[in-house]
Design an enzyme around this catalytic site. Structure first.
Site, PDB file in Angstrom:
ATOM      1  N   ARG A  83      23.103  -8.528 -19.443  1.00  0.00           N
ATOM      2  CA  ARG A  83      21.821  -8.811 -18.744  1.00  0.00           C
ATOM      3  C   ARG A  83      21.485  -9.994 -17.719  1.00  0.00           C
ATOM      4  O   ARG A  83      21.550 -11.118 -18.005  1.00  0.00           O
ATOM      5  CB  ARG A  83      20.683  -8.753 -19.785  1.00  0.00           C
ATOM      6  CG  ARG A  83      19.327  -8.766 -19.317  1.00  0.00           C
ATOM      7  CD  ARG A  83      18.880  -7.721 -18.395  1.00  0.00           C
ATOM      8  NE  ARG A  83      17.413  -7.595 -17.668  1.00  0.00           N
ATOM      9  CZ  ARG A  83      16.423  -7.413 -18.222  1.00  0.00           C
ATOM     10  NH1 ARG A  83      16.447  -6.886 -19.283  1.00  0.00           N
ATOM     11  NH2 ARG A  83      15.133  -7.693 -17.297  1.00  0.00           N
ATOM     12  N   ARG A  92      18.877  -3.068 -14.288  1.00  0.00           N
ATOM     13  CA  ARG A  92      19.344  -4.038 -15.562  1.00  0.00           C
ATOM     14  C   ARG A  92      20.397  -3.245 -16.069  1.00  0.00           C
ATOM     15  O   ARG A  92      20.181  -1.829 -16.390  1.00  0.00           O
ATOM     16  CB  ARG A  92      18.278  -4.396 -16.096  1.00  0.00           C
ATOM     17  CG  ARG A  92      17.451  -3.353 -16.989  1.00  0.00           C
ATOM     18  CD  ARG A  92      16.211  -2.588 -16.419  1.00  0.00           C
ATOM     19  NE  ARG A  92      15.242  -3.420 -15.545  1.00  0.00           N
ATOM     20  CZ  ARG A  92      14.347  -4.358 -16.056  1.00  0.00           C
ATOM     21  NH1 ARG A  92      14.161  -4.156 -17.119  1.00  0.00           N
ATOM     22  NH2 ARG A  92      13.541  -4.775 -15.434  1.00  0.00           N
ATOM     23  N   ASP A  95      17.691  -3.064 -21.020  1.00  0.00           N
ATOM     24  CA  ASP A  95      16.388  -3.824 -20.939  1.00  0.00           C
ATOM     25  C   ASP A  95      15.856  -3.245 -22.336  1.00  0.00           C
ATOM     26  O   ASP A  95      16.028  -2.059 -22.667  1.00  0.00           O
ATOM     27  CB  ASP A  95      15.546  -3.265 -20.004  1.00  0.00           C
ATOM     28  CG  ASP A  95      13.799  -3.796 -20.064  1.00  0.00           C
ATOM     29  OD1 ASP A  95      13.996  -4.973 -20.323  1.00  0.00           O
ATOM     30  OD2 ASP A  95      12.823  -3.177 -19.752  1.00  0.00           O
TER      31      ASP A  95
HETATM   32  N1  LIG Z   1       6.452  -6.332 -26.148  1.00  0.00           N
HETATM   33  C1  LIG Z   1       7.508  -7.120 -25.463  1.00  0.00           C
HETATM   34  N2  LIG Z   1       8.519  -6.859 -25.577  1.00  0.00           N
HETATM   35  C2  LIG Z   1       9.721  -7.332 -24.703  1.00  0.00           C
HETATM   36  N3  LIG Z   1       9.304  -8.690 -24.067  1.00  0.00           N
HETATM   37  C3  LIG Z   1       7.995  -8.659 -24.110  1.00  0.00           C
HETATM   38  C4  LIG Z   1       6.980  -8.106 -24.669  1.00  0.00           C
HETATM   39  N4  LIG Z   1       5.745  -8.558 -24.340  1.00  0.00           N
HETATM   40  C5  LIG Z   1       6.224  -9.762 -23.523  1.00  0.00           C
HETATM   41  N5  LIG Z   1       7.552  -9.932 -23.222  1.00  0.00           N
HETATM   42  C6  LIG Z   1       8.237 -10.920 -22.569  1.00  0.00           C
HETATM   43  O1  LIG Z   1       8.446 -10.213 -21.136  1.00  0.00           O
HETATM   44  C7  LIG Z   1       9.905 -10.856 -20.771  1.00  0.00           C
HETATM   45  C8  LIG Z   1      10.458  -9.620 -20.275  1.00  0.00           C
HETATM   46  O2  LIG Z   1      10.932  -9.776 -19.028  1.00  0.00           O
HETATM   47  P1  LIG Z   1      12.103  -9.229 -18.862  1.00  0.00           P
HETATM   48  O3  LIG Z   1      12.772 -10.280 -18.322  1.00  0.00           O
HETATM   49  O4  LIG Z   1      12.547  -7.839 -19.354  1.00  0.00           O
HETATM   50  O5  LIG Z   1      11.410  -9.028 -17.328  1.00  0.00           O
HETATM   51  P2  LIG Z   1      11.217  -7.898 -16.179  1.00  0.00           P
HETATM   52  O6  LIG Z   1      12.047  -7.416 -15.667  1.00  0.00           O
HETATM   53  O7  LIG Z   1      10.367  -8.922 -15.271  1.00  0.00           O
HETATM   54  O8  LIG Z   1      10.075  -7.290 -16.938  1.00  0.00           O
HETATM   55  P3  LIG Z   1      10.002  -5.754 -17.575  1.00  0.00           P
HETATM   56  O9  LIG Z   1      10.985  -5.904 -18.871  1.00  0.00           O
HETATM   57  O10 LIG Z   1       8.686  -5.715 -18.140  1.00  0.00           O
HETATM   58  O11 LIG Z   1      10.442  -4.894 -16.843  1.00  0.00           O
HETATM   59  C9  LIG Z   1      10.536 -11.190 -21.860  1.00  0.00           C
HETATM   60  O12 LIG Z   1      11.118 -12.421 -21.627  1.00  0.00           O
HETATM   61  C10 LIG Z   1       9.305 -11.367 -22.859  1.00  0.00           C
HETATM   62  O13 LIG Z   1       9.239 -12.944 -23.390  1.00  0.00           O
HETATM   63  N1  LIG Z   2      12.904   5.109 -15.131  1.00  0.00           N
HETATM   64  C1  LIG Z   2      12.724   4.054 -15.295  1.00  0.00           C
HETATM   65  N2  LIG Z   2      12.066   3.001 -14.463  1.00  0.00           N
HETATM   66  C2  LIG Z   2      12.071   1.709 -14.741  1.00  0.00           C
HETATM   67  C3  LIG Z   2      12.291   1.497 -16.068  1.00  0.00           C
HETATM   68  C4  LIG Z   2      12.999   2.095 -16.949  1.00  0.00           C
HETATM   69  O1  LIG Z   2      13.435   1.624 -17.847  1.00  0.00           O
HETATM   70  N3  LIG Z   2      13.246   3.264 -16.466  1.00  0.00           N
HETATM   71  N4  LIG Z   2      12.112  -0.020 -16.178  1.00  0.00           N
HETATM   72  C5  LIG Z   2      11.471  -0.828 -15.596  1.00  0.00           C
HETATM   73  C6  LIG Z   2      11.338  -2.355 -15.849  1.00  0.00           C
HETATM   74  O2  LIG Z   2      11.415  -2.389 -17.243  1.00  0.00           O
HETATM   75  C7  LIG Z   2      10.935  -0.453 -14.154  1.00  0.00           C
HETATM   76  N5  LIG Z   2      11.349   1.098 -13.906  1.00  0.00           N
END
Ligand SMILES: Nc1ncnc2c1ncn2[C@@H]1O[C@H](COP(=O)(O)OP(=O)(O)OP(=O)(O)O)[C@@H](O)[C@H]1O
Ligand SMILES: Nc1nc2c(c(=O)[nH]1)N=C(CO)CN2
Length: 124
Positions: A83, A92, A95
């Protein structure tokens, strides 16, 4: 022991492989028991970023980990599956989000529960 719901998504490379591997790695943790795995759902991208379709699923998990410990372990699993964090809401390999952690409401700097975007409502 807390009942927790997680969501997973993948839209790069071998999506089935990444999802199966993430479930396997989570289940290997001595304090995480996978109780149920949903079907795998194909979906078009949600949000503004143009990207490939995703495969999403939900998991019911029982855990003895505290919320932030669970989040740390989830990040380890994500990292071990290549990731990379480049674009917010971007493509990604894997996720993993914590949707609900028991009945708790969590407001930490890096963890908010129930998950604020609740993408799972639309996808799974
Ligand atoms: N309920 C939750 N589950 C997972 N991560 C969470 C949650 N609430 C807050 N976070 C935070 O959000 C960040 C998630 O960001 P990630 O790196 O997956 O980024 P993103 O692509 O910007 O966002 P998302 O996953 O929402 O699309 C994590 O590092 C975590 O600290
Ligand atoms: N269909 C789909 N769309 C997305 C997804 C995902 O898991 N599925 N996750 C995102 C960011 O976490 C943004 N958009």
């Amino acid at each position: 022991m807390q009942t927790t719901y997680l969501s997973m998504g993948s839209n790069i490379g071998d999506r089935q492989y990444y999802l199966h591997e993430a479930i396997r790695l989570l289940g290997k943790h001595p304090k995480i028991m996978i109780e149920k795995v949903s079907n795998f759902y194909e979906s078009s991208p949600v949000g503004g970023v143009k990207q490939d379709d995703s495969t999403n699923l939900a998991l019911k998990v029982a855990t003895l980990l505290e919320p932030l410990e669970l989040l740390d372990f989830i990040h380890e699993v994500e990292l071990s599956l290549n990731r990379e964090r480049k674009i917010h809401w971007g493509p990604r390999t894997i996720d993993i989000d914590i949707i609900f952690y028991g009945n708790s409401e969590i407001q930490e700097e890096n963890l908010i529960g129930p998950h604020k975007e609740l993408l799972i409502v639309y996808l799974v």
